[in-house]
Scaffold this active site. Structure first.
Site, PDB file in Angstrom:
ATOM      1  N   GLU A 158     -12.325  23.559 -24.416  1.00  0.00           N
ATOM      2  CA  GLU A 158     -13.483  22.513 -25.230  1.00  0.00           C
ATOM      3  C   GLU A 158     -14.797  22.751 -24.695  1.00  0.00           C
ATOM      4  OE1 GLU A 158     -12.398  18.754 -26.728  1.00  0.00           O
ATOM      5  OE2 GLU A 158     -10.281  19.299 -26.053  1.00  0.00           O
ATOM      6  N   THR A 192       5.510   0.666   4.163  1.00  0.00           N
ATOM      7  CA  THR A 192       6.587  -0.192   4.077  1.00  0.00           C
ATOM      8  C   THR A 192       7.772  -0.150   4.625  1.00  0.00           C
ATOM      9  OG1 THR A 192       5.564  -0.649   1.810  1.00  0.00           O
ATOM     10  CG2 THR A 192       7.903  -1.090   1.834  1.00  0.00           C
ATOM     11  N   TYR A 239       4.715  -9.184   2.002  1.00  0.00           N
ATOM     12  CA  TYR A 239       5.065  -8.620   3.098  1.00  0.00           C
ATOM     13  C   TYR A 239       4.148  -7.930   3.981  1.00  0.00           C
ATOM     14  CZ  TYR A 239       5.270  -3.837   1.200  1.00  0.00           C
ATOM     15  OH  TYR A 239       4.950  -2.840   0.392  1.00  0.00           O
ATOM     16  N   LYS A 241       3.284   9.960  -6.910  1.00  0.00           N
ATOM     17  CA  LYS A 241       4.034   8.376  -7.066  1.00  0.00           C
ATOM     18  C   LYS A 241       3.816   8.147  -8.454  1.00  0.00           C
ATOM     19  CE  LYS A 241       4.271   3.877  -4.904  1.00  0.00           C
ATOM     20  NZ  LYS A 241       3.754   2.838  -3.696  1.00  0.00           N
ATOM     21  N   THR A 259       3.897   4.852   1.000  1.00  0.00           N
ATOM     22  CA  THR A 259       3.856   5.722   0.043  1.00  0.00           C
ATOM     23  C   THR A 259       2.803   5.776  -0.797  1.00  0.00           C
ATOM     24  OG1 THR A 259       4.793   3.848  -1.129  1.00  0.00           O
ATOM     25  CG2 THR A 259       6.488   5.114  -0.100  1.00  0.00           C
ATOM     26  N   ASP A 260       1.756   4.971  -0.896  1.00  0.00           N
ATOM     27  CA  ASP A 260       0.601   4.988  -1.745  1.00  0.00           C
ATOM     28  C   ASP A 260      -0.297   6.243  -1.591  1.00  0.00           C
ATOM     29  OD1 ASP A 260       1.425   2.712  -2.469  1.00  0.00           O
ATOM     30  OD2 ASP A 260      -0.396   1.515  -1.670  1.00  0.00           O
TER      31      ASP A 260
HETATM   32  N1  LIG Z   1       5.571   1.439  -0.617  1.00  0.00           N
HETATM   33  C1  LIG Z   1       4.553   1.446   0.360  1.00  0.00           C
HETATM   34  O1  LIG Z   1       4.817   2.403   1.362  1.00  0.00           O
HETATM   35  C2  LIG Z   1       3.319   0.959  -0.188  1.00  0.00           C
HETATM   36  C3  LIG Z   1       2.642   0.097   0.814  1.00  0.00           C
HETATM   37  C4  LIG Z   1       1.320   0.210   1.409  1.00  0.00           C
HETATM   38  N2  LIG Z   1       0.526   0.134   0.421  1.00  0.00           N
HETATM   39  C5  LIG Z   1       1.266   1.704   1.981  1.00  0.00           C
HETATM   40  O2  LIG Z   1       1.189   2.590   1.130  1.00  0.00           O
HETATM   41  O3  LIG Z   1       1.443   1.758   3.095  1.00  0.00           O
END
Ligand SMILES: NC(=O)CC[C@H](N)C(=O)O
Length: 328
Positions: A285, A12, A25, A164, A91-92
């Site tokens: 357990e 992103t 986007y 995340k 970020t994923d």
């Molecule tokens: N905020 C992000 O970067 C998520 C955008 C995309 N799904 C990625 O991880 O590249």
């Protein structure tokens, strides 16, 4: 002045939308040169160079790219071509790439991942300041020997601990348990701690080309989970299975039985938790000694998968794998 090399992979932070308020986007559409040009202040932090390593959304990250990235970073440091490296990333799966690099980069020099939650074209885009903060950390001598980090939204996380936590909030990254490594805001960096688990120069793992990362599946546990998923995984060639268990790494009784069968056929089974924080302990357990299971300690299922893949690539036996989960 420190030399900081930026390896761009997409995400992103390099995303482009139709307007500054559109929610749709395309990640990975802005090239590294433009990202650098959008933050003129970088020049006051370091001698910055950039390279377009990949151009993807991070859900498309994979073992081959991880290895390539680790090898490229090791080459940059071994050739003394950079004092620090920044990786721009979606970020994923940034936490997964970060953890792989944490275990396979062989230098004490800083590697800092960053990304953003809003695309580059957005109103109040968060990418430019995140990039500025990440470069400031990569240029900092005191950042050495702290393993791979994620600098985002003014916070500094260890790649081992970060995850995340929200699909859309700008403040999405948290480090449950050990907490933040520090903060980095507008060039002012504060460190709170050093990671105590093995990483980078102390890691026994490498991204060496001969070591293929074998198939390891993560199976998500829930009330009513079907035991035949385990058999499906094994028959599809998984050499390891990580359970994202309920609570303290638990699965329904029939799944315990099929996991025990998998162990007998030579598959390594790691019990992690879907809960998001806390330990998974041996023998609470389930009798892990009798069943032959490994526990993940505090590692998330997605990072447990990476550690198990590296363990298998290095041909560690079950006992050594359990030790690894306590050491890394
Ligand atoms: N905020 C992000 O970067 C998520 C955008 C995309 N799904 C990625 O991880 O590249």
């Amino acid at each position: 002045m420190a030399r900081v090399h930026i390896l761009a992979t997409g995400g992103t932070i390099a995303g482009r939308g139709a307007t500054d308020t559109s929610s749709a986007y395309r990640p990975g559409s802005v090239m590294i040169e433009q990202l650098i040009d959008s933050v003129p202040g970088l020049a006051s932090l370091a001698e910055v160079t950039g390279e377009q390593f990949a151009q993807i959304s991070s859900q498309d990250m994979n073992e081959l790219l991880w290895r390539g990235l680790a090898n490229r970073i090791n080459e940059l440091f071994e050739g003394d071509a950079a004092d620090g490296v920044v990786v721009t990333h979606g970020t994923d799966t940034a936490e997964e790439t970060g953890y792989f690099l944490h275990l396979t980069v062989t230098s004490e020099r800083p590697v800092v991942l960053t990304g953003s939650m809003r695309p580059a074209t957005s109103l109040s885009a968060d990418g430019p300041l995140n990039l500025y903060n990440a470069v400031s950390v990569a240029a900092d001598r005191d950042a050495r020997n702290r393993g791979v980090m994620l600098a985002i939204n003014d916070d500094l996380h260890s790649a081992r601990d970060v995850t995340k936590s929200s699909t859309t909030d700008v403040q999405t990254f948290i480090s449950p348990g050990p907490g933040l490594l520090g903060t980095a805001r507008l060039g002012r960096i504060r460190y709170f701690r050093r990671p105590v688990r093995r990483h980078t120069t102390q890691s026994g793992f490498s991204a060496d080309g001969e070591r293929r990362m074998p198939r390891v599946d993560v199976l998500f546990s829930h009330a009513g989970m079907h035991a035949d998923l385990v058999r499906a995984s094994v028959s599809l060639g998984a050499r390891g299975i990580v359970i994202a268990g309920v609570g303290n790494g638990n699965v329904p009784g029939p799944v315990v039985n099929s996991l025990a069968e998998a162990v007998k056929s030579g598959v390594i089974v790691v019990r992690a938790t879907r809960v998001g924080s806390g330990d998974v302990e041996r023998g609470v357990e389930l009798n892990d000694d009798d069943l032959g299971f490994v526990v993940a300690d505090q590692l998330s299922p997605q990072k447990s998968r990476i550690l198990l893949q590296l363990c298998l690539a290095h041909e560690l036996d079950r006992k050594a794998v359990q030790d690894a989960f306590y050491q890394y």
